[in-house]
Scaffold this motif. Structure first.
Motif, short mmCIF file in Angstrom:
data_model
loop_
_atom_site.label_atom_id
_atom_site.label_comp_id
_atom_site.label_asym_id
_atom_site.label_seq_id
_atom_site.Cartn_x
_atom_site.Cartn_y
_atom_site.Cartn_z
N LEU A 372 0.92 -1.26 0.01
CA LEU A 372 0.11 0.08 -0.07
C LEU A 372 0.82 1.20 0.06
CD1 LEU A 372 -2.94 -1.09 2.52
CD2 LEU A 372 -3.05 -0.85 -0.09
N GLU A 373 2.02 1.19 0.81
CA GLU A 373 2.86 2.35 0.71
C GLU A 373 3.45 2.34 -0.57
OE1 GLU A 373 5.86 1.50 3.75
OE2 GLU A 373 4.39 1.97 5.32
N LEU A 374 3.76 1.44 -1.26
CA LEU A 374 4.56 1.44 -2.55
C LEU A 374 3.66 1.97 -3.37
CD1 LEU A 374 6.20 -1.67 -3.10
CD2 LEU A 374 7.23 0.41 -2.26
N ILE A 375 2.27 1.83 -3.56
CA ILE A 375 1.06 2.15 -4.30
C ILE A 375 1.01 3.66 -4.05
CG2 ILE A 375 -1.58 2.41 -4.77
CD1 ILE A 375 -1.17 -0.91 -4.38
N ASP A 376 1.02 4.29 -2.83
CA ASP A 376 0.79 5.53 -2.59
C ASP A 376 2.07 6.33 -3.06
OD1 ASP A 376 -1.60 5.39 -1.26
OD2 ASP A 376 -0.37 5.02 0.89
N SER A 377 3.38 5.61 -2.88
CA SER A 377 4.35 6.46 -3.68
C SER A 377 4.34 6.62 -5.10
CB SER A 377 5.59 5.61 -2.96
OG SER A 377 6.76 6.28 -3.91
N SER A 378 3.73 5.68 -5.72
CA SER A 378 3.71 5.52 -7.12
C SER A 378 2.55 6.52 -7.62
CB SER A 378 3.28 4.13 -7.69
OG SER A 378 4.04 3.08 -7.37
N ILE A 379 1.61 6.67 -6.79
CA ILE A 379 0.45 7.70 -7.29
C ILE A 379 1.17 8.92 -7.25
CG2 ILE A 379 -1.67 8.75 -6.33
CD1 ILE A 379 -2.47 5.60 -5.60
N LEU A 380 1.78 9.18 -5.88
CA LEU A 380 2.70 10.55 -5.64
C LEU A 380 3.62 10.71 -7.08
CD1 LEU A 380 3.09 13.25 -4.17
CD2 LEU A 380 4.66 11.87 -2.87
N GLU A 381 4.30 9.91 -7.36
CA GLU A 381 5.18 10.08 -8.39
C GLU A 381 4.51 10.25 -9.69
OE1 GLU A 381 8.72 10.32 -8.58
OE2 GLU A 381 8.80 10.21 -6.38
N ILE A 382 3.47 9.74 -9.98
CA ILE A 382 2.60 9.81 -11.26
C ILE A 382 2.03 11.57 -11.27
CG2 ILE A 382 0.58 9.41 -12.37
CD1 ILE A 382 0.98 6.44 -11.67
N ARG A 383 1.62 11.85 -9.76
CA ARG A 383 1.13 13.22 -9.84
C ARG A 383 2.22 14.32 -10.23
NH1 ARG A 383 -2.63 12.84 -4.33
NH2 ARG A 383 -4.17 11.69 -5.23
N VAL A 384 3.48 13.92 -9.69
CA VAL A 384 4.41 14.94 -9.99
C VAL A 384 4.80 14.68 -11.47
CG1 VAL A 384 6.95 15.33 -9.26
CG2 VAL A 384 5.49 14.69 -7.44
N LEU A 385 4.94 13.82 -11.99
CA LEU A 385 5.04 13.31 -13.46
C LEU A 385 4.28 14.27 -14.05
CD1 LEU A 385 7.17 12.32 -15.51
CD2 LEU A 385 5.78 10.09 -15.22
N THR A 386 3.23 13.82 -13.95
CA THR A 386 2.19 14.40 -14.74
C THR A 386 1.87 16.03 -14.59
OG1 THR A 386 0.44 13.89 -13.07
CG2 THR A 386 0.68 12.31 -14.68
N SER A 387 2.31 16.52 -13.50
CA SER A 387 2.52 18.01 -13.45
C SER A 387 3.18 18.51 -14.35
CB SER A 387 2.57 18.39 -11.83
OG SER A 387 4.01 17.97 -11.62
#
Length: 522
Positions: A372-387
């Motif tokens: 779950l922590e990995l999924i949260d980290s991936s979602i955060l990275e995607i948000r940073v990347l997509t920004s």
């Protein structure tokens, strides 16, 4: 005694000079004296006759063997009385043919009236006469002869002796020279080109009419042979320049120059210098000046046309580049939205199901905690990347985008940022705003990765008809002339040049970096 008349006659016939009767001996001295004188007179007469014969023979030899054609003609009948060997050889007639002809027969029929008119003047003024005439040979060839004629007595006839010298080649040569002179005169005086020559003292030798007109136009006064070619109508700078040109020609050099004049109208002239040599020495120079204004204007038009075509090609290439960049932006936007809207949602759904599974089975909570922590980290990275990928293609608020970008840099690093934005009344189009943002984004990325900087300064301002973006940092700097491996700067340059802009980088090791970007009004 006495002698009869018959006896006396026989005595004389026998060779006696005289006879004396005995009763008249007083006559003897006179008779002897008279006889001696008569003998002397006869001797002198005989010598004269012999001398005349020799003279006649010499005359005949001189007349007959003269290298120039000679003839004698009867002034009344105009018939040939005698011709020499040279006349027979040169004209082609035999002696018998000549003696059966008149002097009219060796003339063209169209010259007969002129001949008769001249003969009428000869009779009134019988001096030695010379003149040039056209004669016709037996083969029909027309020749021009220089004749000398005078009256002589020939067997109790009034005759004239003529000496003829064929000057056909000489006349033709003179005619050719005259033709060449006239042709040359026509050539040099029926052209707008300037032709002149000067001696080694800068004195005019000769010139054509175009050159004379030019001098009058420039100086207001005519020029003549012997005048100084560098007179007061020229400026000191012109005098010095042309003196140098003439000196080069006097040294034996042949060369051409192109001069541009702006007064009274703008024109170009190609001037050629040709040394004049005399006895192996350079005695002066001949000069030729041609107006090449039309050629230069055509060359300039061709140059401008080439520039326009090149510029058009460059602009087309820039349009292609901008189209590619737009396509890349759309692709980035698509990828960013797919990551945000699809992949992030899938990961969020996965997290939800894992959480539900952990609630149902207590033993799974610890197992799924790290996923779950990995999924949260991936979602955060995607948000940073997509920004970074997703940016508005319309209604771009450039100031807000830049400030957001700098805030993220500040939040995610120890670097401090400073931002100045002042475009005044300058209205930036949406495409330019987005590209300025991507350029800044690329440079900020380079700074955060490589510069080890503590401070970043960004300035965006309007400068006349230009937009200027200045990005500065206080990092470790680099040598701008060193080839760099990344494509970041290349991407920045492509974007800038697609808007006809320019970029300048100032940096050196240990002194940070300043990037100046200047884009003209779109």
């Amino acid at each position: 005694g006495t002698a009869t008349d018959e006896f006396a006659a026989n005595i004389i016939k026998s060779g006696a000079d005289d006879y004396i009767l005995k009763d008249r001996l007083t006559r003897l001295p006179l008779a002897i004296d008279a006889a001696l004188k008569q003998r002397q007179a006869e001797k002198e007469r005989q010598e004269t006759i012999e001398k005349l014969a020799r003279s006649e023979k010499q005359y005949r030899t001189i007349f007959s063997k003269s290298p120039l054609p000679k003839w004698i003609y009867d002034f009344e009948t105009l018939r040939f009385l005698e011709v020499n060997e040279a006349a027979i050889s040169h004209y082609g007639y035999t002696s018998e043919e000549f003696l059966a002809m008149t002097i009219k027969d060796i003339r063209p029929i169209e010259d007969e009236e002129q001949l008769l008119d001249d003969l009428s003047r000869v009779e009134k003024d019988p001096d030695i006469r010379t003149g040039n005439w056209r004669h016709r040979k037996k083969n029909g060839e027309l020749i021009i002869v220089d004749t000398t004629a005078h009256f002589i007595e020939y067997g109790n006839r009034k005759a004239r002796m003529v000496v003829a010298r064929d000057i056909t080649d000489q006349v033709k040569m003179e005619q050719q020279k005259e033709f060449d002179r006239n042709n040359l005169f026509a050539l040099i005086n029926n052209t707008d080109d300037l032709i002149w020559s000067i001696d080694s003292n800068l004195k005019l030798i000769t010139c054509n009419e175009s050159f004379r007109r030019m001098i009058v136009t420039v100086s207001g006064k005519p020029i003549s042979p012997g005048d100084n070619i560098l007179s007061s109508q020229f400026t000191d700078e012109q005098v010095a320049r042309y003196r140098a040109f003439y000196t080069r020609a006097f040294s034996g050099e042949t060369f051409s120059i192109i001069e541009q004049f702006d007064s009274p109208v703008q024109f170009w002239s190609e001037i050629s210098f040709y040394p004049i040599r005399q006895d192996g020495m350079v005695a002066g120079t001949a000069c030729f000046s041609r107006d090449i204004t039309r050629r230069k204007k055509i060359e300039e038009e061709l140059r401008l046309m080439e520039e326009r075509l090149l510029n058009q090609k460059v602009q087309e290439q820039k349009e292609v580049t901008r189209a590619i960049i737009k396509a890349q932006e759309r692709e980035r936007d698509y990828i960013g939205r797919e990551l945000h809207d699809n992949v992030s949602q899938i990961l969020a759904g996965t997290k939800l199901y894992l959480a539900m599974a952990g609630k149902k089975k207590e033993e799974l909570k610890e197992i799924i905690k790290y996923p779950l922590e990995l999924i949260d980290s991936s979602i955060l990275e995607i948000r940073v990347l997509t920004s970074g990928y997703v940016a508005p293609l319309k209604h771009v608020n450039l100031k807000e985008l830049i400030q957001t970008l700098l805030d993220k840099v500040k939040d995610n690093s120890a670097m401090q940022t400073r931002f100045s934005y002042d475009t005044g009344d300058y209205i930036l189009n949406e495409e330019l705003k987005l590209n300025l943002y991507r350029i800044l984004q690329e440079q900020i990325n380079n700074i955060t990765k490589h510069a080890e900087a503590k401070n970043i300064s960004v300035t965006l301002m309007a400068d006349g008809n230009f937009i200027q973006l200045i990005i500065a940092d206080d990092g470790k700097g680099f040598d701008p002339d060193t080839k760099r491996k990344g494509i970041g700067i290349s991407n920045m340059i492509n974007r800038i040049e697609s808007f006809n802009g320019e970029m300048k980088i100032e940096s050196s090791p240990g002194n940070g970096c300043r990037t100046y970007i200047r884009i003209p009004d779109q």
